[in-house]
Design an enzyme around this catalytic site. Sequence first.
Site, mmCIF file in Angstrom:
data_model
loop_
_atom_site.group_PDB
_atom_site.id
_atom_site.type_symbol
_atom_site.label_atom_id
_atom_site.label_comp_id
_atom_site.label_asym_id
_atom_site.label_seq_id
_atom_site.Cartn_x
_atom_site.Cartn_y
_atom_site.Cartn_z
ATOM 1 N N GLY A 2 27.936 40.514 76.496
ATOM 2 C CA GLY A 2 27.834 41.753 77.031
ATOM 3 C C GLY A 2 27.419 42.995 76.374
ATOM 4 C CB THR A 3 26.462 43.892 72.922
ATOM 5 O OG1 THR A 3 26.341 42.625 72.348
ATOM 6 C CG2 THR A 3 28.027 44.344 72.943
ATOM 7 C CG ASP A 45 17.229 44.187 77.466
ATOM 8 O OD1 ASP A 45 17.210 45.239 77.099
ATOM 9 O OD2 ASP A 45 16.491 43.674 78.131
ATOM 10 C CB ALA A 57 25.068 42.866 79.528
ATOM 11 C CE LYS A 83 12.975 33.630 85.319
ATOM 12 N NZ LYS A 83 12.351 33.313 84.329
ATOM 13 C CE LYS A 91 12.631 41.070 93.421
ATOM 14 N NZ LYS A 91 12.952 42.426 93.115
ATOM 15 C CD GLU A 97 5.604 40.288 85.966
ATOM 16 O OE1 GLU A 97 6.602 40.803 85.328
ATOM 17 O OE2 GLU A 97 5.072 39.008 85.307
ATOM 18 C CG HIS A 103 11.051 34.314 89.717
ATOM 19 N ND1 HIS A 103 12.295 34.296 89.939
ATOM 20 C CD2 HIS A 103 10.741 35.017 88.584
ATOM 21 C CE1 HIS A 103 12.903 34.726 88.913
ATOM 22 N NE2 HIS A 103 11.973 35.265 87.958
ATOM 23 C CE LYS A 115 4.784 38.267 82.058
ATOM 24 N NZ LYS A 115 5.784 39.231 82.346
#
Length: 484
Positions: free
Chosen positions: A18-19, A21, A23, A148, A182, A216, A240, A331
């Site tokens: 929960g701390t 990235d 989250a 994933k 999406k 990307e 994906h 990328k």
Amino acid sequence: MVSRVIPVNPFDLVVFGGTGDLARRKILPGLFRRFCAGQMPQDAQVIGAARSEMDAEGYRQMVRDAIHEFDGRRPEECPELEGFLSRLSYVQVDAQGEGGWQELKELLRKDTVKAFYFSVAPSLFGDIAERLKNNGLAKRDARIVVEKPFGRDLASAQALNKSLAAYFHEDQIYRIDHYLGKETVQNLMAVRFGNMLFEPLWNSQYIDHIQITVAETVSVGGRGGYYDKSGAMRDMVQNHLMQLLCLIAMEPPSKFEPGAVRDEKLKVIRALEPVEPHHIVRGQYDAQGDEGSYRDHAENPRSRTESFVALKCHISNWRWAGTPIYLRTGKRLRARTSEIAVVFKETPHSIFDDDAGRHRNILTIRLQPNEGMELGVTIKEPGPGGMRLVDVPLDMSFSDALGPDAEEVPDAYERLIMDVIRGNQTLFMRGDEVEAAWAWTDPIIEGWEARNDVPKLYDPMSSGPEDSLMLMHRDGRKWREIRP
């Protein structure tokens, strides 16, 4: 047009990691937006669980900062924020020990939906599942959400599924792929199965080929160490792009419900033919200026990991026999874009002379940016001078079609988390689906490793290696341009 928000039942959502990235960037800001939209009930509870030493107020401050940073609104634009933060708790938990589990158990309430989000490394999935079971929290109505990568090959995926199945039933496991959340991806099913216009044409008799592109502009950056052990094939294609391929190619399910939809997706994966070596192109972005090459970012001067991959795929069934599906992702490409292009065949006979040119209808589904759909149609060019044909788009951008309500469309994580609370698995992957995808992917990776294949270098901010263009040109086709 006014969007209709349906509240969900009261719930307790525990976010392990929960701390972390994910989250901070996605999960907690997404929950806040659902709270603002009135979909999250006032008595819902979100519990952050991590190994960091922190009290509840410290956690709320961390979440407050994360929402201001990643939600895109100024503090004065968030009047609901304090109400949302009051729903948050925190417990320090040892995922591989016994610390904190009793405190977590005491925070959970009776008669609420209980969901556990594993926003942690996959190596901890089994440990957390076991401790949930040992502490009496893995009850039959509990749900777990796992991110994933679902393994790095078939063997590891099978082991991961087995470790989760030891404590939870398959209908309790939600394997999340944000691409399926999406709006445009779901609209793809609506367009196919809700319109008589398209479904009769959705086959090899009328469709020449399909292109799926996820490009990307970013480099691997700080993820270089992880990415060098993964590559584009494992990081993007196996999950994906495979999911997009399934939705574009699957047969109509009997009903829009989890079992039927996932059954049809599985059939597509199992019908995929092995990919021939000459139908695969791997690439790796080179250096440009001071920005560095892939090998610089991966800190591996001899790396053979691909940052780009393009494939020509075939599906062995009656609907798609003879119609190739081209996949492409990478990328440091020219623009950030994700789209599916369905390219229809030319008319079997043209009544116009050669000056009219050759024309095809193309249905383009844009996933990002500017989500929407575009259908290219052929019309007469205005003006005198004969019958000159020109292609024009029939464009439906969500922002234009829905107006101000387009801003209210939840992002993928918001939608999927609410589906977990509802108990709707339609947009989540099933264990056998994940394993089938790896069973198709593994031989491709093993093949280029056996051949000592070296990725082709390509310039940053280009369309990828030249060989990927030839993959299409050999078939008399060409990629759609990646446009900024």
